[in-house]
Motif scaffolding. Structure first.
Motif, mmCIF file in Angstrom:
data_model
loop_
_atom_site.group_PDB
_atom_site.id
_atom_site.type_symbol
_atom_site.label_atom_id
_atom_site.label_comp_id
_atom_site.label_asym_id
_atom_site.label_seq_id
_atom_site.Cartn_x
_atom_site.Cartn_y
_atom_site.Cartn_z
ATOM 1 N N VAL A 153 0.689 -1.271 -0.106
ATOM 2 C CA VAL A 153 0.238 -0.203 0.230
ATOM 3 C C VAL A 153 0.665 1.375 -0.281
ATOM 4 O O VAL A 153 0.215 1.968 -0.630
ATOM 5 C CB VAL A 153 -0.877 -0.115 1.360
ATOM 6 N N PHE A 154 1.774 1.349 0.427
ATOM 7 C CA PHE A 154 2.338 2.212 0.827
ATOM 8 C C PHE A 154 3.802 2.870 -0.824
ATOM 9 O O PHE A 154 3.432 4.161 -1.112
ATOM 10 C CB PHE A 154 4.326 2.275 1.526
ATOM 11 N N SER A 195 0.825 3.709 -3.485
ATOM 12 C CA SER A 195 0.837 5.456 -2.917
ATOM 13 C C SER A 195 1.375 5.948 -3.492
ATOM 14 O O SER A 195 1.050 7.575 -3.899
ATOM 15 C CB SER A 195 -0.225 5.859 -1.057
ATOM 16 N N SER A 196 2.959 6.017 -3.066
ATOM 17 C CA SER A 196 3.787 6.418 -3.576
ATOM 18 C C SER A 196 4.041 7.021 -4.508
ATOM 19 O O SER A 196 3.892 8.054 -5.343
ATOM 20 C CB SER A 196 4.927 6.085 -3.134
ATOM 21 N N LEU A 211 1.318 6.747 -7.254
ATOM 22 C CA LEU A 211 -0.047 7.453 -7.637
ATOM 23 C C LEU A 211 0.300 9.215 -7.135
ATOM 24 O O LEU A 211 -0.195 9.329 -7.687
ATOM 25 C CB LEU A 211 -1.292 7.045 -7.057
ATOM 26 N N HIS A 212 0.282 9.412 -6.332
ATOM 27 C CA HIS A 212 0.973 10.975 -6.308
ATOM 28 C C HIS A 212 2.366 11.181 -6.317
ATOM 29 O O HIS A 212 2.732 12.562 -6.214
ATOM 30 C CB HIS A 212 0.653 10.693 -4.616
#
Length: 325
Positions: free
Chosen positions: A289-290, A293-294, A296-297
């Motif tokens: 998950v980490f 998310s990194s 995608l952002h």
């Protein structure tokens, strides 16, 4: 008749005469009893066989009684030794009867305290100012190389310390401690639950212990949790011997765990399994998950094409020629 010497012994007359003379006539000697209190004149007293035997028996009895008095103990000493012997018999019988399953501490602490009290009664007499008491104590504890009273007392104390019975009892061995009483109550509740659920499936041909594992999980969990708390509270002692609980508690817990895991083949309760799986899954997917998310952002970098200078000059020349026409 020549001179003669007469030697009187108690009840016996010996005549020592000169050679060739005899104080007695040549006729056979007749033994006659003489009335008591009769004065002895110049004549010799006749010998009484009954009197000789009676006096010999009295002398023999006197010698045996004097020897027996030297060998035997004083009455007070015999009482102390008998009291210690009786308490030792009761303690030994209790220890042997409580060997399996181990119930030494909870069944024999009264007998152990009684035996120690009797030994203290003997040792207390050593420092007593009374000569008879001191003589009795030394005779029981230090009169020979074997010292059986000391050996028995040491055996009882070593057994008691090795069993760590002090961790199950109150101060001065007055009774079981509160934690021990609670543990034994939970232990008996667990065994009762096991027996009750086993009786319900006696008619079954297949040994299915599912009901035992399901219905007895709570008593087993409570017993196991209390045992762990008792272990943690006992870790405060520095000595290695003090790190163990008393043998009664350890043996009871070992029996319960063997029944639960080996005989009934029960595993960890279901509620605990769900929580363990949930936490493990969360920790497993946390890195995924980490990084997702990194990604995608983050800002994506655009590629910029730079044309060569020769291409730019050629293109400008073409444009000028077109304008001229």
């Amino acid at each position: 008749m020549g001179p003669a010497t007469v030697l009187w012994l108690p009840g016996v007359l010996l005549g020592l005469c000169s050679a060739g003379d005899s104080p007695f006539p040549s006729r056979p000697v007749v033994l006659q009893s003489v009335p008591e209190g009769r004065a002895l004149g110049g004549w010799r007293r006749p010998l009484s066989l009954d009197l000789l035997l009676a006096e010999a028996e009295d002398l023999s009895r006197l010698g045996s009684e004097s020897l027996r008095d030297l060998l035997e103990l004083e009455p007070d000493c015999r009482e102390l030794l008998a009291a210690f012997a009786n308490s030792s018999v009761r303690l030994t019988g209790c220890l042997v009867r409580s060997a399996r399953p181990v119930r030494l501490c909870q069944n024999c602490y009264r007998q152990f305290r009684e035996t120690n009290d009797q030994l203290e009664n003997i040792t207390r007499a050593v420092g007593n100012s009374s000569e008879s008491s001191s003589k009795c104590a030394k005779s029981l504890l230090m009169s020979d190389r074997l010292q059986i009273v000391v050996i028995l007392s040491k055996f009882f104390n070593d057994t008691w310390e090795k069993a760590n019975c002090g961790n199950c009892l109150k101060n001065n061995s007055e009774g079981l401690s509160n934690s021990t009483v609670m543990f034994l109550a939970l232990f008996n509740a667990s065994l009762t639950c096991f027996e009750h659920n086993l009786q319900e499936q006696e008619g079954s041909l297949v040994n299915n212990y599912t009901q035992v594992c399901k219905n007895c999980s709570m008593p087993y969990k409570d017993l196991n949790a209390l045992y762990k708390r008792m272990q943690e509270s006992n870790q405060n002692h520095d000595a290695e011997e003090q790190s163990h609980l008393c043998i009664d508690v350890e043996d009871a817990m070992n029996i319960t765990r063997r029944l639960w895991s080996r005989t009934f083949n029960c595993s960890v309760p279901f509620s605990d399994t769900v929580s363990v799986v949930a936490v493990s899954s969360f920790l497993l997917f946390l890195p995924v998950v980490f990084y997702l998310s990194s990604f995608l952002h983050s800002k994506q970098k655009k590629r910029i094409l730079i044309l060569p200078k020769r291409i730019q000059s050629t293109a400008s020349l073409v444009n000028i020629q077109e304008k001229c026409h």
